[in-house]
Write an enzyme that holds these catalytic residues in place. Structure first.
Site, PDB file in Angstrom:
ATOM      1  N   LYS A  79      39.892  41.038  51.687  1.00  0.00           N
ATOM      2  CA  LYS A  79      40.940  40.657  50.742  1.00  0.00           C
ATOM      3  C   LYS A  79      42.313  40.961  51.337  1.00  0.00           C
ATOM      4  O   LYS A  79      42.477  41.921  52.096  1.00  0.00           O
ATOM      5  CB  LYS A  79      40.733  41.441  49.439  1.00  0.00           C
ATOM      6  CG  LYS A  79      41.590  41.031  48.261  1.00  0.00           C
ATOM      7  CD  LYS A  79      41.150  41.849  47.023  1.00  0.00           C
ATOM      8  CE  LYS A  79      41.904  41.444  45.781  1.00  0.00           C
ATOM      9  NZ  LYS A  79      41.412  42.204  44.593  1.00  0.00           N
ATOM     10  N   SER A 157      40.568  39.557  40.599  1.00  0.00           N
ATOM     11  CA  SER A 157      41.597  39.023  41.474  1.00  0.00           C
ATOM     12  C   SER A 157      41.070  38.641  42.857  1.00  0.00           C
ATOM     13  O   SER A 157      41.770  37.977  43.622  1.00  0.00           O
ATOM     14  CB  SER A 157      42.727  40.047  41.623  1.00  0.00           C
ATOM     15  OG  SER A 157      42.259  41.241  42.235  1.00  0.00           O
ATOM     16  N   SER A 181      37.848  43.238  39.377  1.00  0.00           N
ATOM     17  CA  SER A 181      38.222  42.214  40.363  1.00  0.00           C
ATOM     18  C   SER A 181      37.196  41.960  41.457  1.00  0.00           C
ATOM     19  O   SER A 181      37.325  40.994  42.204  1.00  0.00           O
ATOM     20  CB  SER A 181      39.573  42.563  40.992  1.00  0.00           C
ATOM     21  OG  SER A 181      40.603  42.391  40.044  1.00  0.00           O
TER      22      SER A 181
END
Length: 450
Positions: A79, A157, A181
């Site tokens: 990420k 997310s 997330s």
């Protein structure tokens, strides 16, 4: 071309046997990362040159008979929150385009490299990780692999993390989980995701959202994959996923809050999964957890996320707010109105609330909680993009169940429980602080039963 959907164990076996090389795996992953239909909105940066160099190095060592680390030669995505030496950590934002590149790797990236992972690239995400939906106005929103024609959210997310796997650009992905997330995109995209106890994985070199709630975990295709990645990330010995009998375990199904607003698809999948687990011998006990209904009131001023994100963003937001996603900026700004007394009350409430939740589980004589990860299937992107009101209400609904276990600082695993071809639905098995290995073992037993 892309990586076929298989587990870490499968690809490790293929590499060990010589049926495939790391370079071949890496080329398939890079093709998907650069050329798939979702490529542009899945990755913020693709590390083609370093990925190929790492793959070649792993192939050379393997050919020489050198003992290799557990992820040697396997493509992994990270990420866009993790520092990599020489890379700008943008956190899915354009605000940090002119930030200095990181001068060293985060501990997470260090451990992945030491384990031999081929880091394919940096995945897209909700700006600064502040939403459970996965929309990003700067880099685009990758579409959920189910029902591409409609164009549904991937969940956030860690949106690009999930899609990097479903598109065949990575065998597994590393995300962060502050309110769901990792688990939300796993649930909505048919993957398995693990949120560990927060301090299990060091956050040094990770751009924060909420230092009180942030945790770091894997998204992958099986519980075993998640356990292996968790062992690397946490620096612990590999969790022994020895077979456990569900007949020896009791699970609490909380009837407070977590089923409110559930849709028919999720309800049917969850009930069917519970039936299967009961037939496998699991004892399922319905309980009330009144603390769950209190959390919205406890967080009424914005909670830890607003307070702690405002602390980090205050100066930059004051100078460059026009470059932020407005839906992110408005939630960060809630922290500006919080007082020291609000924050101290929040700390005290968290201790009281967590003790209450733990006592409910103990009083029921149960080993873990069981519930839908998310109460609805992935909604369409367009409607959420066009309506602030719908965006806000849907975001709160999708975050609601997962965030319970961030606030309690517990650990939780989401695994698929839908029928093949149906809309993806996640089943969450969750425990208290430090019960990570137990949750992974119970998750493996549930996975096998389903």
């Amino acid at each position: 071309m892309s990586l076929p959907p298989n587990t870490l164990d499968y690809w490790r076996g293929e590499l060990h046997s010589g049926r495939v090389s790391s370079r071949e795996l890496t080329e398939l992953a890079l093709q998907a990362a650069l050329n798939s239909s979702e490529a542009q909105s899945t990755f913020i940066a693709v590390h083609a040159a370093t990925a190929r160099a790492t793959a070649d190095a792993m192939d050379t060592l393997r050919a020489a008979g050198v003992p290799l680390a557990p992820l040697a030669g396997i493509p992994i995505s990270i990420k866009d929150l993790f520092d990599e030496n020489g890379q700008v950590t943008r956190a899915g934002s354009i605000v940090r385009n002119d930030a200095a590149p990181a001068s060293r790797d985060s501990i997470v990236v260090e451990r992945l490299r030491q384990a031999g992972a081929v880091i394919i690239g940096r995945t897209n995400m909700t700006e600064f990780a502040y939403s459970g939906l996965g929309l990003n106005p700067h880099y685009g929103t990758p579409r959920n692999p189910w029902d591409r024609e409609t164009g549904r959210i991937p969940g956030g997310s860690s949106s690009g993390a999930a899609i990097s796997i479903t598109e065949g650009a990575a065998v597994a992905a590393i995300g962060t989980d502050t309110g769901g997330s990792v688990r939300i995109p796993s649930a909505l995209c048919g993957l398995t995701g693990f949120k560990p106890t927060a301090r299990r994985v060091p956050d040094t070199g990770v751009l924060p959202l909420s230092t009180s709630l942030d945790s770091i975990g894997p998204l992958a295709r099986s519980v075993s994959c998640c356990a292996q990645l968790d062992a690397v990330l946490s620096g612990t010995s590999r969790t022994d996923l020895r077979p456990v009998s569900l007949a020896n375990h009791r699970f609490a199904i909380p009837r407070t809050l977590v089923f409110d607003g559930i849709d028919a698809t999720v309800s049917a999948a969850f009930e069917a999964a519970c039936g299967t687990l009961s037939k496998a011998g699991a004892r399922l006990v319905e309980i009330e957890v009144p603390e769950f209904a209190e959390l919205a009131h406890i967080n009424r001023h914005g909670g830890f996320i607003a307070a702690e994100s405002w602390t980090w963003h205050a100066d930059m937001l004051g100078q460059r707010e026009a470059e932020y996603d407005p839906r992110v900026a408005v939630r960060i700004r809630r922290g500006a109105a919080m007082r020291a007394s609000d924050y101290i009350t929040l700390l005290n409430d968290r201790r009281r609330w967590s003790a209450g939740v733990q006592q409910r589980l103990a009083d029921a004589g149960c080993d873990a909680f069981l519930m839908p990860t998310v109460p609805v299937i992935a909604p369409p992107i367009a409607a959420l993009r066009d309506s602030d009101e719908l965006y806000t209400s849907t975001n709160l609904l999708i975050l609601r169940n997962p965030t319970l276990f961030n606030f309690v600082d517990g650990c939780a695993l989401s695994l698929p429980c839908h029928k093949p071809g149906d809309a993806p639905v996640g089943l969450m098995v969750a425990g208290m602080h430090g019960q990570d290995e137990q949750i992974l073992m119970l998750g493996a037993a549930i996975e096998a039963a389903l």
